[in-house]
Design an enzyme around this catalytic site. Structure first.
Site, PDB file in Angstrom:
ATOM      1  N   CYS A  83      -2.975   5.373  13.171  1.00 51.54           N
ATOM      2  CA  CYS A  83      -4.162   5.901  12.481  1.00 51.54           C
ATOM      3  C   CYS A  83      -4.677   7.228  13.028  1.00 51.54           C
ATOM      4  CB  CYS A  83      -5.277   4.864  12.559  1.00 51.54           C
ATOM      5  SG  CYS A  83      -4.877   3.365  11.671  1.00 51.54           S
TER       6      CYS A  83
HETATM    7  N1  LIG Z   1      -2.545  -0.743  12.118  1.00 46.98           N
HETATM    8  C1  LIG Z   1      -3.804  -0.383  12.131  1.00 46.98           C
HETATM    9  O1  LIG Z   1      -4.483  -0.521  13.133  1.00 46.98           O
HETATM   10  C2  LIG Z   1      -4.467   0.199  10.882  1.00 46.98           C
HETATM   11  C3  LIG Z   1      -5.850   0.320  10.877  1.00 46.98           C
HETATM   12  C4  LIG Z   1      -6.480   0.834   9.766  1.00 46.98           C
HETATM   13  C5  LIG Z   1      -5.726   1.250   8.670  1.00 46.98           C
HETATM   14  N2  LIG Z   1      -4.372   1.153   8.695  1.00 46.98           N
HETATM   15  C6  LIG Z   1      -3.645   1.579   7.503  1.00 46.98           C
HETATM   16  O2  LIG Z   1      -3.181   0.436   6.807  1.00 46.98           O
HETATM   17  C7  LIG Z   1      -1.912   0.692   6.207  1.00 46.98           C
HETATM   18  C8  LIG Z   1      -0.877  -0.312   6.689  1.00 46.98           C
HETATM   19  O3  LIG Z   1      -0.740  -0.153   8.090  1.00 46.98           O
HETATM   20  P1  LIG Z   1      -0.054  -1.257   9.004  1.00 46.98           P
HETATM   21  O4  LIG Z   1      -0.380  -0.876  10.401  1.00 46.98           O
HETATM   22  O5  LIG Z   1      -0.378  -2.637   8.543  1.00 46.98           O
HETATM   23  O6  LIG Z   1       1.481  -0.961   8.694  1.00 46.98           O
HETATM   24  P2  LIG Z   1       2.733  -1.887   9.077  1.00 46.98           P
HETATM   25  O7  LIG Z   1       3.899  -0.993   9.142  1.00 46.98           O
HETATM   26  O8  LIG Z   1       2.392  -2.770  10.235  1.00 46.98           O
HETATM   27  O9  LIG Z   1       2.866  -2.856   7.811  1.00 46.98           O
HETATM   28  C9  LIG Z   1       3.203  -2.410   6.544  1.00 46.98           C
HETATM   29  C10 LIG Z   1       4.093  -3.470   5.903  1.00 46.98           C
HETATM   30  O10 LIG Z   1       4.347  -3.060   4.562  1.00 46.98           O
HETATM   31  C11 LIG Z   1       5.703  -3.371   4.261  1.00 46.98           C
HETATM   32  N3  LIG Z   1       6.105  -2.500   3.156  1.00 46.98           N
HETATM   33  C12 LIG Z   1       6.454  -1.185   3.192  1.00 46.98           C
HETATM   34  N4  LIG Z   1       6.707  -0.744   1.943  1.00 46.98           N
HETATM   35  C13 LIG Z   1       6.518  -1.798   1.107  1.00 46.98           C
HETATM   36  C14 LIG Z   1       6.626  -1.979  -0.288  1.00 46.98           C
HETATM   37  N5  LIG Z   1       6.977  -0.970  -1.069  1.00 46.98           N
HETATM   38  N6  LIG Z   1       6.360  -3.197  -0.786  1.00 46.98           N
HETATM   39  C15 LIG Z   1       6.001  -4.235   0.003  1.00 46.98           C
HETATM   40  N7  LIG Z   1       5.881  -4.119   1.344  1.00 46.98           N
HETATM   41  C16 LIG Z   1       6.121  -2.927   1.887  1.00 46.98           C
HETATM   42  C17 LIG Z   1       6.437  -3.084   5.556  1.00 46.98           C
HETATM   43  O11 LIG Z   1       7.673  -3.769   5.599  1.00 46.98           O
HETATM   44  C18 LIG Z   1       5.446  -3.621   6.583  1.00 46.98           C
HETATM   45  O12 LIG Z   1       5.658  -4.996   6.856  1.00 46.98           O
HETATM   46  C19 LIG Z   1      -1.586   2.148   6.540  1.00 46.98           C
HETATM   47  O13 LIG Z   1      -2.043   2.964   5.512  1.00 46.98           O
HETATM   48  C20 LIG Z   1      -2.417   2.398   7.787  1.00 46.98           C
HETATM   49  O14 LIG Z   1      -2.740   3.763   7.939  1.00 46.98           O
HETATM   50  C21 LIG Z   1      -3.742   0.624   9.783  1.00 46.98           C
END
Ligand SMILES: NC(=O)c1ccc[n+]([C@@H]2O[C@H](COP(=O)([O-])OP(=O)(O)OC[C@H]3O[C@@H](n4cnc5c(N)ncnc54)[C@H](O)[C@@H]3O)[C@@H](O)[C@H]2O)c1
Length: 445
Positions: free
Chosen positions: A282
């Site tokens: 992030c």
């Molecule tokens: N991790 C954090 O602390 C956090 C905090 C706030 C916001 N975010 C935001 O949330 C979003 C997700 O982040 P995250 O950390 O959970 O990511 P992550 O990589 O842990 O998880 C994303 C998941 O989505 C799956 N994926 C990817 N493309 C896909 C598709 N087309 N269809 C279905 N599944 C799909 C991946 O396999 C993965 O399991 C991002 O935009 C991130 O910026 C993350």
């Protein structure tokens, strides 16, 4: 663009009834750090939740009742799967039966540092194939202001279904702070901005089942901007702390002492701390979404650029401190034994994404240092063509090193022991602040 809500909105009322009676079926797309805790949370409220996930191993694990995210209670997940309240699939066909879709797919930067929204676009296309009335779609992936109305709304509207009447669309930023013992999904207020008032209303109702406080805002773009403000605020303040660290070194002052003393001011000051650089999915990434969008509108986001410049050069600053510390002992970095202590991007987690440890590792590798690392949460690092494995932290290992560099201050590490056996410690996190009579020479950021 403004949308009118109709008073007689039967699809909205039908959806609200399903949500409020907890008969609504939820679909969480992307079961990662954000999606899985959310899916488990909604399933715990009594909703039936299906995770839609591309990674077949994650799908298999969920359907076997196995957890893979630190913030999720594994017993709770297993129970929800056994009670058939939570399952997973790699097929979007299930969306035909889903009332509320929450999108939690990754939004990284591409090789040129611009937003990579390909996962959102791909999911949007699949949702369009299964869009029906009534259905609520909420984007949680962090993205630039305007994404929901520019990127998703026009495509879904092409189906002929009407926004705010047949389907409902909103943005709600995710605020999860991995491994935060105090704030989790339920007690972290949730900001929600819908395209129309009916969109906001249905999204507020959906999150209200799980989260104690939902904060409605006037549009998806406002909600998108809220998220970027929060993380840009952190990036800029960390950038300031990093620059203050550099200034304090020039002035011969201890930056940690300065910040701690300033933090006693009960108003108007909030402490941020320096470190070896920014990490995670992030803070290093989100401000770039904002500056990219503003660049397209011919505005230069100077604060963001400056903070990014300072934060991204911290690994080089750490390298320079290591070289100077070794130089004082008539040693070159080339061939020196260097132990990196902690490589995850922050304390007590296993997430390596964007970790500054990877930059420090690369720089040390370029200088032909003899590198090893220890991290109780990260067993292995794939770095280019090299694979590093976490070594056991023993007195012999420590005394054998020319320098130990603390990159991440995991609580499982005994810093008294580190400073008893190591000769030279470069501490980028003030992890050694409580060490009593160290044998090692300690150099702090
Ligand atoms: N991790 C954090 O602390 C956090 C905090 C706030 C916001 N975010 C935001 O949330 C979003 C997700 O982040 P995250 O950390 O959970 O990511 P992550 O990589 O842990 O998880 C994303 C998941 O989505 C799956 N994926 C990817 N493309 C896909 C598709 N087309 N269809 C279905 N599944 C799909 C991946 O396999 C993965 O399991 C991002 O935009 C991130 O910026 C993350």
């Amino acid at each position: 663009m403004s949308y009118q809500n109709t008073d007689n909105n039967s699809h909205r009322d039908e959806l609200l009834e399903r949500i409020n009676s907890r008969r609504a079926r939820f679909g969480v797309v992307g079961l990662g750090y954000v999606g899985l805790p959310l899916a488990v949370g909604f399933a715990e409220t009594g909703m039936r939740v299906t995770g839609i996930e591309l990674d077949p191993e994650k799908v298999r694990m969920i359907n076997r009742g196995e957890n893979f995210i630190g913030d999720v209670d594994p017993d709770l997940l297993a129970r929800l799967v056994a009670e058939k309240r939570l399952d997973a699939t790699d097929s979007f066909d299930v969306l035909d039966e889903i009332d509320v879709i929450i999108i939690c797919v990754p939004t990284p930067l591409n090789k040129t540092g611009d937003p990579d929204i390909s996962a959102i676009v791909s999911v949007r296309n699949r949702i369009r194939e299964h869009l029906h009335a009534p259905q609520l779609i909420v984007l949680e992936s962090t993205t630039y202001p305007g994404s929901v109305s520019e990127l998703i709304l026009p495509y879904l509207s092409e189906t002929g279904l009407k926004i705010g009447e047949d389907f409902f669309l909103a943005f709600s930023p995710e605020r999860i702070d991995p491994n935060n013992p105090t704030y989790q999904v339920v007690n972290t207020p949730k900001v929600v901005g819908g395209v129309t008032s009916a969109c906001t209303q249905t999204a507020v109702a959906a999150y209200g089942q799980l989260v104690k406080r939902v904060v409605p805002v006037s549009s998806p773009a406002t909600a998108e901007m809220v998220k970027l403000l929060e993380n840009t605020f952190r990036s800029i303040n960390i950038g300031l702390a990093n620059e203050v660290a550099i200034m304090c070194r020039i002035l011969g002052l201890d930056v940690w002492e300065v910040i701690e003393a300033a933090a006693t001011k009960p108003f108007g000051f909030m402490p941020f701390y320096p470190g070896p650089g920014l990490g995670g999915h992030c803070i290093p990434v989100d401000p770039s979404y904002l500056s990219w969008k503003l660049r397209a509108l011919k505005y230069r986001t100077r604060f963001i650029e400056l903070a990014t410049e300072i934060n991204s050069t911290m690994p080089e600053y750490v390298l320079r401190l290591a070289m100077t510390a070794l130089n004082d002992e008539k040693k070159a970095l080339k061939g020196s034994k260097v132990l990196l202590l902690g490589v995850a991007y922050k304390r007590d987690i296993d997430d390596l994404r964007e970790s500054p440890a990877l930059d420090v590792l690369r720089l040390l590798d370029d200088m032909e240092a003899d590198i090893a690392y220890h991290d109780p949460h990260v067993p292995k690092i794939n770095h280019g063509s090299s694979v590093y494995e976490s070594v056991e932290l023993t007195p012999t290992l420590l005394s054998d090193q020319d320098i130990v560099i603390i990159i991440t201050d995991h609580t499982a590490i005994d810093y008294n022991e580190v400073c008893r056996h190591a000769r030279l410690v470069l501490d980028t996190r003030n992890a050694t602040r409580n060490v009593i009579s160290p044998a090692a020479r300690i150099v702090k950021l």
